[in-house]
Design a protein around this motif. Structure first.
Motif, short mmCIF file in Angstrom:
data_model
loop_
_atom_site.label_atom_id
_atom_site.label_comp_id
_atom_site.label_asym_id
_atom_site.label_seq_id
_atom_site.Cartn_x
_atom_site.Cartn_y
_atom_site.Cartn_z
N LYS A 106 0.82 -1.22 0.00
CA LYS A 106 0.00 0.00 0.00
C LYS A 106 0.85 1.26 0.00
CE LYS A 106 -4.32 -1.71 1.77
NZ LYS A 106 -5.07 -1.68 0.56
N THR A 107 1.93 1.27 0.81
CA THR A 107 2.74 2.49 0.91
C THR A 107 4.20 2.19 0.57
OG1 THR A 107 3.32 2.18 3.24
CG2 THR A 107 1.27 3.37 2.77
N LYS A 108 4.90 3.27 0.29
CA LYS A 108 6.33 3.19 0.00
C LYS A 108 7.08 2.61 1.20
CE LYS A 108 10.10 6.21 -1.49
NZ LYS A 108 10.44 7.58 -1.88
N GLN A 109 6.69 3.03 2.40
CA GLN A 109 7.37 2.56 3.62
C GLN A 109 7.18 1.05 3.81
OE1 GLN A 109 9.42 4.47 5.61
NE2 GLN A 109 9.97 2.46 6.39
N GLU A 110 5.97 0.54 3.53
CA GLU A 110 5.73 -0.90 3.64
C GLU A 110 6.61 -1.68 2.66
OE1 GLU A 110 1.57 -1.62 3.03
OE2 GLU A 110 0.99 -0.78 4.96
N ALA A 111 6.74 -1.18 1.44
CA ALA A 111 7.58 -1.83 0.44
C ALA A 111 9.04 -1.80 0.86
CB ALA A 111 7.41 -1.16 -0.92
N ASN A 112 9.48 -0.66 1.39
CA ASN A 112 10.86 -0.53 1.86
C ASN A 112 11.13 -1.49 3.01
OD1 ASN A 112 13.48 0.57 2.16
ND2 ASN A 112 12.74 1.97 3.72
N ASP A 137 10.38 6.04 -10.35
CA ASP A 137 9.54 6.09 -11.55
C ASP A 137 8.58 4.91 -11.63
OD1 ASP A 137 10.85 8.41 -12.34
OD2 ASP A 137 12.29 7.33 -13.61
N LYS A 138 9.02 3.74 -11.22
CA LYS A 138 8.18 2.55 -11.27
C LYS A 138 7.46 2.29 -9.96
CE LYS A 138 10.87 0.14 -14.77
NZ LYS A 138 11.64 -1.07 -15.08
N GLU A 186 1.84 1.41 -3.90
CA GLU A 186 0.79 2.22 -4.53
C GLU A 186 0.96 3.70 -4.22
OE1 GLU A 186 -2.92 0.52 -3.28
OE2 GLU A 186 -2.38 -1.46 -4.05
N LYS A 187 1.27 4.04 -2.97
CA LYS A 187 1.32 5.45 -2.56
C LYS A 187 2.70 5.80 -2.03
CE LYS A 187 -3.53 5.27 -1.31
NZ LYS A 187 -4.51 5.32 -0.24
N ASP A 188 3.10 7.06 -2.21
CA ASP A 188 4.43 7.50 -1.79
C ASP A 188 4.56 7.78 -0.30
OD1 ASP A 188 5.51 7.33 -4.32
OD2 ASP A 188 4.98 9.37 -4.87
N TYR A 189 3.51 7.67 0.46
CA TYR A 189 3.60 7.98 1.90
C TYR A 189 3.37 6.76 2.72
CZ TYR A 189 -1.44 8.19 1.31
OH TYR A 189 -2.73 7.91 0.99
#
Length: 148
Positions: free
Chosen positions: A19-25, A109-110, A145-148
């Motif tokens: 869902k978020t950039k932090q979760e992916a990181n 970008d991706k 999905e989201k940057d936050y």
């Protein structure tokens, strides 16, 4: 069965999204920590290196610290030559310290973090020398999905 394959592919691709950039990181970092590994150099090579040090050097301890002196009748060049031969033997037997490094790098970008692995080999004995990097491979994608 042939209709099920595209559906499974879509589910796999959707399931890889966070869902978020932090979760992916966080997921990528957790993956990297469990993927890294080290294969140390052989105990035999370590013992031979220490035997060379004992053969060539006197080590004395005092209140002022540790003093290392070349033993009488020996040349530093001969020690260095024997160490090179030992390193060549270690490299031939492929028992040098081999580290599999895993890391993450963002691709804004991706909207994903890329999980990659890379082999690093210690050239030299006992931590002396350089790291040689090779075989970098992209292994996993952590899309968000989201940057936050």
């Amino acid at each position: 069965m042939s209709r099920l394959a595209p559906l499974l592919l879509i589910l796999v691709l959707v399931g890889c999204r966070y869902k978020t950039k932090q979760e992916a990181n966080d997921a990528c970092i957790k993956w990297a920590e469990t993927t890294r590994s080290i294969r140390p150099q052989s105990k035999d090579i370590d013992e031979q290196y220490y035997a060379l040090e004992d053969k060539y050097f006197n080590v004395s301890k005092s209140d002022k610290g540790v003093t290392v002196d070349l033993k009488e009748g020996f040349k530093l060049e001969d020690f260095e030559k024997e160490v090179e031969q030992l390193e060549a033997k270690r490299d031939k037997e492929d028992k040098g310290k081999l580290m599999l490094f895993a890391g993450c790098s963002p691709d804004e970008d991706k909207k994903e973090y890329i999980g990659y692995t890379e082999e690093m080999r210690q050239k030299g004995i006992m931590g002396n020398g350089e790291l040689v990097r090779s075989n970098q491979k992209v292994v996993k994608h952590f899309r968000y999905e989201k940057d936050y």
